[in-house]
Design an enzyme around this catalytic site. Structure first.
Site, PDB file in Angstrom:
ATOM      1  N   LYS A  59      32.006  27.848 -18.285  1.00  0.00           N
ATOM      2  CA  LYS A  59      31.909  29.129 -18.775  1.00  0.00           C
ATOM      3  C   LYS A  59      31.231  30.169 -18.174  1.00  0.00           C
ATOM      4  O   LYS A  59      31.717  31.445 -18.036  1.00  0.00           O
ATOM      5  CB  LYS A  59      30.785  28.947 -20.304  1.00  0.00           C
ATOM      6  CG  LYS A  59      31.320  28.281 -21.441  1.00  0.00           C
ATOM      7  CD  LYS A  59      30.673  27.852 -22.233  1.00  0.00           C
ATOM      8  CE  LYS A  59      31.094  26.620 -23.224  1.00  0.00           C
ATOM      9  NZ  LYS A  59      30.424  26.376 -24.510  1.00  0.00           N
ATOM     10  N   GLN A 103      24.308  26.202 -26.108  1.00  0.00           N
ATOM     11  CA  GLN A 103      25.150  24.983 -26.026  1.00  0.00           C
ATOM     12  C   GLN A 103      24.739  24.159 -26.910  1.00  0.00           C
ATOM     13  O   GLN A 103      23.441  23.398 -26.905  1.00  0.00           O
ATOM     14  CB  GLN A 103      25.162  24.609 -24.601  1.00  0.00           C
ATOM     15  CG  GLN A 103      26.302  23.350 -24.149  1.00  0.00           C
ATOM     16  CD  GLN A 103      27.689  24.074 -24.165  1.00  0.00           C
ATOM     17  OE1 GLN A 103      27.977  24.931 -24.160  1.00  0.00           O
ATOM     18  NE2 GLN A 103      28.533  22.915 -24.653  1.00  0.00           N
ATOM     19  N   ASP A 126      30.284  32.697 -30.556  1.00  0.00           N
ATOM     20  CA  ASP A 126      30.658  31.202 -30.671  1.00  0.00           C
ATOM     21  C   ASP A 126      31.437  31.124 -32.197  1.00  0.00           C
ATOM     22  O   ASP A 126      32.170  30.135 -32.209  1.00  0.00           O
ATOM     23  CB  ASP A 126      29.678  30.121 -30.774  1.00  0.00           C
ATOM     24  CG  ASP A 126      29.725  29.016 -29.432  1.00  0.00           C
ATOM     25  OD1 ASP A 126      30.967  29.003 -28.939  1.00  0.00           O
ATOM     26  OD2 ASP A 126      28.753  28.631 -29.089  1.00  0.00           O
TER      27      ASP A 126
HETATM   28  N1  GUN Z   1      29.280  22.032 -27.586  1.00  0.00           N
HETATM   29  C1  GUN Z   1      30.583  21.611 -27.651  1.00  0.00           C
HETATM   30  N2  GUN Z   1      31.574  22.560 -28.159  1.00  0.00           N
HETATM   31  C2  GUN Z   1      30.818  23.701 -27.960  1.00  0.00           C
HETATM   32  C3  GUN Z   1      31.054  24.984 -28.275  1.00  0.00           C
HETATM   33  O1  GUN Z   1      32.360  25.407 -28.199  1.00  0.00           O
HETATM   34  N3  GUN Z   1      30.108  25.978 -28.319  1.00  0.00           N
HETATM   35  C4  GUN Z   1      28.817  25.394 -27.969  1.00  0.00           C
HETATM   36  N4  GUN Z   1      28.110  26.514 -28.095  1.00  0.00           N
HETATM   37  N5  GUN Z   1      28.520  24.335 -27.736  1.00  0.00           N
HETATM   38  C5  GUN Z   1      29.532  23.426 -27.804  1.00  0.00           C
END
Ligand code: GUN
Length: 286
Positions: A59, A103, A126
């Protein structure tokens, strides 16, 4: 815009399509920068889960590519819920932070729901906040969870119609299955969701014009489970018997039978990150 893979038109190349999207975002961010506006994403990682570290790194790399400023918060495994809530509160109030991403998963002493609820819905890039989910479910504008949003974008950019199609989604998670169903409805598809209690699941998947597999079991779907000419979207990120990365669909087994398929890796995964960047870009307008 059509983006078929010139090497193999059956393969929906998520890596390439995601790069196109990130390039479009880079141009828009650069224009904003020239107008004196910055776009910034705060990324919070608690603990040292190796998979989460890879996701967060990817990211941040996408932020670098698109020109989005990323602020990283790496907190220790024993961070308390109160400490994390305080940080979110601080970021909610900062004018120079447009998006906030925590996350997941979080360490067990932290209640995930309480954390996600505290993120300002205006910064919920998100799309996990109940306000975002509510807006999505009643067709109002708002943030959409990145993986299902990425799947819609993959299909649109591959000129694959969804209107009137029989779409079967396997998996009912809040992040993928449920928002996927709502987005497919928005595209006028006829939607079926299968899950662990579904009877005769393989019979249902074998009637899908578009199959979205998010079951989390390596190579679970074989050629008998897909319709001739189906479009297969594989959300799986599994490991096979040789510890090699694979999807929920047995790619080699179904390949001859399907009209289109997303590979793992290089299919849905890169699109998730591209859509996150898109959500962050749009956060400056919200
Ligand atoms: N953990 C696994 N997939 C995701 C996601 O798309 N966003 C976040 N914040 N955590 C995750």
């Amino acid at each position: 815009m059509s983006t078929v893979n010139e090497m193999d038109p059956k393969i929906i190349d998520g890596k390439r399509i995601s790069k196109e999207i990130k390039e479009e975002i880079r141009d828009k961010v650069s224009k904003l920068n020239r107008e004196g506006k910055e776009v910034a994403l705060a990324v919070i990682l608690v603990g040292e889960n190796p998979a989460s570290q890879v996701y967060v790194r990817n990211k941040q790399k996408a932020c670098e590519f698109t020109g989005i400023k990323s602020l990283s918060y790496n907190l220790p495994e024993d961070t308390s819920e109160e400490e994390l809530l305080d940080l979110i509160e601080e970021l909610n109030h900062r004018d120079d932070v447009n998006g906030i991403l925590v996350q997941l998963p979080l360490p067990k002493q932290i209640n995930e729901e309480r954390i996600l609820d505290r993120i300002d819905p205006k910064k919920d890039v998100d799309g996990f906040h109940p306000v975002s989910v509510g807006n999505l479910s009643i067709g109002r504008p708002g943030y959409v969870s990145c993986t299902p949003a990425g799947i819609i974008e993959l299909l649109k950019r591959s000129d694959i119609p969804m209107d009137g199609k029989n779409v079967v989604i396997v998996g009912r998670s809040n992040i993928v299955g449920k928002p996927m169903a709502i987005l497919m409805l928005r595209e006028n598809a006829t939607v079926t969701i299968c899950h662990s209690h579904t009877k005769n699941m393989r019979e249902i998947t074998s009637q899908a014009d578009i199959l979205v597999a998010a079951i989390g079991k390596p190579k679970f779907f074989k050629k008998e489970d897909v319709k001739e000419g189906a479009v297969v979207i594989d959300v799986g990120m599994d490991r096979d018997e040789n510890n090699k990365l694979c999807g929920d669909v047995d790619f080699d087994d179904v390949y001859d039978k399907v009209s289109h398929i997303t590979p793992v890796p290089g299919g849905v995964g890169p699109m998730t990150i591209a859509m996150l960047m898109s959500n962050v870009l749009h956060s400056i307008e919200i």
